[in-house]
Design a protein around this motif. Sequence first.
Motif, PDB file in Angstrom:
ATOM      1  N   GLY A  95       6.605  -2.117 -14.452  1.00  0.00           N
ATOM      2  CA  GLY A  95       5.476  -2.728 -15.165  1.00  0.00           C
ATOM      3  C   GLY A  95       4.297  -1.811 -15.416  1.00  0.00           C
ATOM      4  O   GLY A  95       3.291  -2.213 -15.994  1.00  0.00           O
ATOM      5  N   ILE A  96       4.389  -0.552 -14.935  1.00  0.00           N
ATOM      6  CA  ILE A  96       3.299   0.391 -15.199  1.00  0.00           C
ATOM      7  C   ILE A  96       3.691   1.164 -16.459  1.00  0.00           C
ATOM      8  O   ILE A  96       4.157   2.290 -16.379  1.00  0.00           O
ATOM      9  CB  ILE A  96       3.114   1.359 -14.010  1.00  0.00           C
TER      10      ILE A  96
ATOM     11  N   GLU B  54       1.767   2.014 -18.979  1.00  0.00           N
ATOM     12  CA  GLU B  54       0.754   2.965 -19.387  1.00  0.00           C
ATOM     13  C   GLU B  54      -0.205   3.163 -18.228  1.00  0.00           C
ATOM     14  O   GLU B  54      -0.457   2.213 -17.484  1.00  0.00           O
ATOM     15  CB  GLU B  54      -0.040   2.342 -20.539  1.00  0.00           C
TER      16      GLU B  54
ATOM     17  N   TYR C 229      -3.712   3.305 -16.464  1.00  0.00           N
ATOM     18  CA  TYR C 229      -5.061   2.811 -16.741  1.00  0.00           C
ATOM     19  C   TYR C 229      -5.943   4.028 -17.026  1.00  0.00           C
ATOM     20  O   TYR C 229      -5.669   5.127 -16.516  1.00  0.00           O
ATOM     21  CB  TYR C 229      -5.609   2.062 -15.530  1.00  0.00           C
TER      22      TYR C 229
ATOM     23  N   GLN D 164      -6.820   6.314 -14.193  1.00  0.00           N
ATOM     24  CA  GLN D 164      -5.638   7.021 -13.675  1.00  0.00           C
ATOM     25  C   GLN D 164      -5.316   8.220 -14.554  1.00  0.00           C
ATOM     26  O   GLN D 164      -5.015   9.312 -14.064  1.00  0.00           O
ATOM     27  CB  GLN D 164      -4.440   6.064 -13.619  1.00  0.00           C
TER      28      GLN D 164
ATOM     29  N   PRO E 247     -13.989   0.632 -10.082  1.00  0.00           N
ATOM     30  CA  PRO E 247     -14.100  -0.713  -9.515  1.00  0.00           C
ATOM     31  C   PRO E 247     -12.852  -1.134  -8.735  1.00  0.00           C
ATOM     32  O   PRO E 247     -11.759  -0.598  -8.944  1.00  0.00           O
ATOM     33  CB  PRO E 247     -14.286  -1.606 -10.744  1.00  0.00           C
ATOM     34  N   THR E 248     -13.041  -2.119  -7.854  1.00  0.00           N
ATOM     35  CA  THR E 248     -11.946  -2.719  -7.101  1.00  0.00           C
ATOM     36  C   THR E 248     -10.862  -3.190  -8.066  1.00  0.00           C
ATOM     37  O   THR E 248     -11.158  -3.637  -9.165  1.00  0.00           O
ATOM     38  CB  THR E 248     -12.470  -3.977  -6.362  1.00  0.00           C
ATOM     39  N   ALA E 249      -9.614  -3.075  -7.639  1.00  0.00           N
ATOM     40  CA  ALA E 249      -8.476  -3.604  -8.398  1.00  0.00           C
ATOM     41  C   ALA E 249      -8.246  -2.905  -9.734  1.00  0.00           C
ATOM     42  O   ALA E 249      -7.674  -3.466 -10.654  1.00  0.00           O
ATOM     43  CB  ALA E 249      -8.615  -5.108  -8.630  1.00  0.00           C
ATOM     44  N   SER E 250      -8.735  -1.673  -9.857  1.00  0.00           N
ATOM     45  CA  SER E 250      -8.512  -0.948 -11.106  1.00  0.00           C
ATOM     46  C   SER E 250      -7.475   0.142 -10.947  1.00  0.00           C
ATOM     47  O   SER E 250      -7.448   1.101 -11.717  1.00  0.00           O
ATOM     48  CB  SER E 250      -9.827  -0.357 -11.613  1.00  0.00           C
ATOM     49  N   GLY E 251      -6.645   0.021  -9.944  1.00  0.00           N
ATOM     50  CA  GLY E 251      -5.511   0.921  -9.827  1.00  0.00           C
ATOM     51  C   GLY E 251      -5.773   2.208  -9.072  1.00  0.00           C
ATOM     52  O   GLY E 251      -5.127   3.226  -9.327  1.00  0.00           O
ATOM     53  N   LYS E 252      -6.683   2.169  -8.096  1.00  0.00           N
ATOM     54  CA  LYS E 252      -6.956   3.371  -7.306  1.00  0.00           C
ATOM     55  C   LYS E 252      -5.728   3.784  -6.492  1.00  0.00           C
ATOM     56  O   LYS E 252      -5.448   4.964  -6.339  1.00  0.00           O
ATOM     57  CB  LYS E 252      -8.117   3.112  -6.333  1.00  0.00           C
ATOM     58  N   THR E 253      -5.011   2.778  -5.991  1.00  0.00           N
ATOM     59  CA  THR E 253      -3.882   3.110  -5.125  1.00  0.00           C
ATOM     60  C   THR E 253      -2.860   3.988  -5.837  1.00  0.00           C
ATOM     61  O   THR E 253      -2.304   4.904  -5.253  1.00  0.00           O
ATOM     62  CB  THR E 253      -3.212   1.826  -4.605  1.00  0.00           C
ATOM     63  N   LEU E 254      -2.636   3.698  -7.116  1.00  0.00           N
ATOM     64  CA  LEU E 254      -1.646   4.502  -7.849  1.00  0.00           C
ATOM     65  C   LEU E 254      -2.111   5.951  -7.988  1.00  0.00           C
ATOM     66  O   LEU E 254      -1.300   6.880  -7.934  1.00  0.00           O
ATOM     67  CB  LEU E 254      -1.347   3.884  -9.223  1.00  0.00           C
TER      68      LEU E 254
ATOM     69  N   ASN F   1      -4.994  -6.850  -1.631  1.00  0.00           N
ATOM     70  CA  ASN F   1      -4.845  -7.141  -3.059  1.00  0.00           C
ATOM     71  C   ASN F   1      -4.557  -8.629  -3.319  1.00  0.00           C
ATOM     72  O   ASN F   1      -3.421  -9.035  -3.432  1.00  0.00           O
ATOM     73  CB  ASN F   1      -3.722  -6.266  -3.608  1.00  0.00           C
TER      74      ASN F   1
ATOM     75  N   ARG G 170     -12.659  -8.964  -6.848  1.00  0.00           N
ATOM     76  CA  ARG G 170     -11.403  -9.685  -6.631  1.00  0.00           C
ATOM     77  C   ARG G 170     -11.160 -10.764  -7.682  1.00  0.00           C
ATOM     78  O   ARG G 170     -10.142 -11.453  -7.645  1.00  0.00           O
ATOM     79  CB  ARG G 170     -11.390 -10.320  -5.236  1.00  0.00           C
TER      80      ARG G 170
HETATM   81  P1  ADP Z   1      -7.533  -0.806  -6.170  1.00  0.00           P
HETATM   82  O1  ADP Z   1      -6.847   0.053  -5.153  1.00  0.00           O
HETATM   83  O2  ADP Z   1      -8.286  -0.054  -7.186  1.00  0.00           O
HETATM   84  O3  ADP Z   1      -8.333  -1.935  -5.574  1.00  0.00           O
HETATM   85  P2  ADP Z   1      -4.877  -1.539  -6.793  1.00  0.00           P
HETATM   86  O4  ADP Z   1      -4.392  -0.173  -6.710  1.00  0.00           O
HETATM   87  O5  ADP Z   1      -4.594  -2.464  -5.676  1.00  0.00           O
HETATM   88  O6  ADP Z   1      -6.428  -1.516  -7.034  1.00  0.00           O
HETATM   89  O7  ADP Z   1      -4.346  -2.132  -8.162  1.00  0.00           O
HETATM   90  C1  ADP Z   1      -4.423  -3.472  -8.467  1.00  0.00           C
HETATM   91  C2  ADP Z   1      -3.153  -3.912  -9.162  1.00  0.00           C
HETATM   92  O8  ADP Z   1      -2.986  -3.271 -10.424  1.00  0.00           O
HETATM   93  C3  ADP Z   1      -1.895  -3.646  -8.384  1.00  0.00           C
HETATM   94  O9  ADP Z   1      -1.133  -4.822  -8.358  1.00  0.00           O
HETATM   95  C4  ADP Z   1      -1.184  -2.551  -9.191  1.00  0.00           C
HETATM   96  O10 ADP Z   1       0.223  -2.663  -9.104  1.00  0.00           O
HETATM   97  C5  ADP Z   1      -1.633  -2.806 -10.588  1.00  0.00           C
HETATM   98  N1  ADP Z   1      -1.660  -1.593 -11.430  1.00  0.00           N
HETATM   99  C6  ADP Z   1      -2.151  -0.398 -11.073  1.00  0.00           C
HETATM  100  N2  ADP Z   1      -2.058   0.475 -12.091  1.00  0.00           N
HETATM  101  C7  ADP Z   1      -1.477  -0.175 -13.116  1.00  0.00           C
HETATM  102  C8  ADP Z   1      -1.106   0.191 -14.457  1.00  0.00           C
HETATM  103  N3  ADP Z   1      -1.337   1.412 -14.904  1.00  0.00           N
HETATM  104  N4  ADP Z   1      -0.542  -0.742 -15.217  1.00  0.00           N
HETATM  105  C9  ADP Z   1      -0.322  -1.998 -14.749  1.00  0.00           C
HETATM  106  N5  ADP Z   1      -0.638  -2.400 -13.517  1.00  0.00           N
HETATM  107  C10 ADP Z   1      -1.217  -1.511 -12.698  1.00  0.00           C
END
Ligand code: ADP
Length: 729
Positions: free
Chosen positions: A20-21, A23, A25, A28, A47-54, A346, A381
């Motif tokens: 599901g990734i 593209e 963000y 990223q 910001p929170t939930a903007s894909g930092k973990t990836l 999350n 959140r």
């Molecule tokens: P953060 O660490 O910034 O709080 P997360 O890394 O937990 O945020 O990301 C929040 C959600 O977004 C997760 O469920 C992750 O799988 C999803 N996500 C991250 N990057 C992408 C992307 N490029 N496309 C779609 N979903 C993504």
Amino acid sequence: NPTDVPGLPSGIPEFLVDSGIEELYPPQAAAVEAGVTRGDSLVASVPTASGKTLIAELAMLSSVERGGKALYVVPLRALASEKKAEFERWADFDVDVGISTGNYESSEEWLASRDIVVATSEKVDSLVRNGAPWIEDLTCVVADEVHLVDDPNRGPTLEVTLAKLRRINPELQVVALSATVDNADEVADWLDAELVASEWRPVDLRTGVHYGDAITFDDDSRREVPVGRGERPTAALVDDALAEGGSSLVFVNSRRNAEAAARRQADVTERHLDDDERDDLAALAEEVAGVSDTETSDDLAAVVRKGAAFHHAGLSAEHRSLVEDAFRDRLLKAICATPTLAAGVNTPSRRVIVRDWRRYDGEFGGMKPLDVLEVHQMFGRAGRPGLDPYGEAVLLAKDHDTMDELFDRYVHADPEPVQSKLAREPAMRTHLLATVASGFARSRDGLLDFLDRTLHAAQSDTTERLESVVDSVIEYLVANDFVERSGDELAATSLGHTVSRLYLDPMSAAEIVDGLRAAEDPTALGLYHLVCRTPDMYQLYLKSGDRETYTELCYERETELLGRVPSEFEDVRFEEWLAALKTAKLLEDWASEVDEDRITERYGVGPGDVRGKVDTAEWLLGAAERLAVELELDSVVAVREAKKRVADGVREELLDLTGVRGVGRKRARRLYEAGVESRADLREAEKSVVLGALRGRERTAERVLENAGRQDPSMDGVSAAEGAAVDDG
Ligand code: ADP
């Protein structure tokens, strides 16, 4: 797009696309642009939930692909298991993940074989202190929630740990993930890292304040949410979100409030359930109740049955994941949480309601407004990508002035800058001892040189303040025999090494050592009081009337207390002594099987607080045991027993039974009363008696027998013995 990212192990870009990734963000993509997959250091302030973990995963995977090893540092233990579970999906690509949660004071050598290790900053600090050899192999370190270097209690540990890791390997790639803060550039300067700063979010966020019968949003739009007579605004907001099929996350300021609010929200969510959901929730409630033999389990199950839940640091990991998963699956409709949930778990929600924007603060001496950063993390959140058109974050105001204040304070405001808290003396005591003990510095100048690599140094113009703190801390460590000084040289004593490895505040260690030297055969109360006097224990407050009660108790049991009672004229010290005694008495009650309900009532605390005191006491008594061994004191056995009793919440005679997994204090007592007095008895006893003592719960009984090592634990066809199956009352 992921297939354009260089440096990843083969197969991973395609895997990302499949999951599901499709593209990256924008933040990223910017991180990749900045070289995060080529080994370059990076601060990502998004910001929170903007894909930092990836971003972190891309860095770690590419580092592993180049033959390296990565460490992911989290601020909370709860997050460690969550992150590990997340990273385990890389196992298919031959990337092994390990988690380091064990006790302090071990070097966990097996982690050497893992490609990615997840640990809290305290744990990493202690791994460095214990000389874990694989630390030298690290090539990439991720610091999650790096803005927490600002936290007065835990920030210095993260700061010092990063400084040490970078000293061990000057080439180390550091990837620091931060909430959006103003001075992320300073953090980037400190870490010699590139900066990616962005306000981008995957779902639009509307923030506003509810007052009267409507929410006013930051763009001046309004949404009518009338509050009925006798209804609470939070309930009206939860109800309103549910009317459109949206869930709510309610943030409150204490564990007790989270539980109380969940009970009220459960009455709201219950009205919105269909039959299928009722069945699913009933099954979930069963599962929740089965996790442990505690009030918390029962209380949580009761609200879960109705579609709501509470969430706080007092929940077990099993409870937490059941709640979080069911909320993500939209089976649970509302969670009432303390801010721990905002710190990275999350669990997005259509609506976030920040009910309490003030919290009791002991140092401040009253209710203190939350930091902007913290409130923005909660806001973050709101909104589930792909599910909600937008997220809504709402604060609550009782009157017009408060509404204006909340807009100024939180809606339109920027988060506070991150500021190092390293120069505080308690932090310095601990970290300077550790720095000397693990050989990072061998003199005053060496210490100052080491401290020069910290954020503190990067943020201050002069070193005067730092030098004077360092000098007084060195004096303290030498005076208490933790450090030896000869000429300019500083070296840890054997005692100092032990204290550093035990992860104690040296001041706690000094208090414990003095106390243990004062008595050969201390009582449990004496030992509980001793550890409650240390700065590592948060003591209970003395309420009105307590002074008399505990002064009396103090003289009644004076012979048991270790060390000299301060004179009543030494006001502050005497007061602290009594507060420690009150806390110790709570622990003694707990270790004497007083009901948890009675304890919470007697001391005016929540069940989570009891748990917190018990955990801290267990840790401190474990450390006391080690110190007693080191100093060859006679009290070792007494300390060990006092520790076990408080850990399990039982009198001495039940300790063997509570050693069996699944047997808590209540089950142990009922088994004992039914004549099953030990683990060995469990292996031999009539099954019907065991089943009766465990209230006819067959699966529980089977699990317990199995854990006790019984060959054939099956309860098929067994029925509970009469008489033993007493009523729950
Ligand atoms: P953060 O660490 O910034 O709080 P997360 O890394 O937990 O945020 O990301 C929040 C959600 O977004 C997760 O469920 C992750 O799988 C999803 N996500 C991250 N990057 C992408 C992307 N490029 N496309 C779609 N979903 C993504």
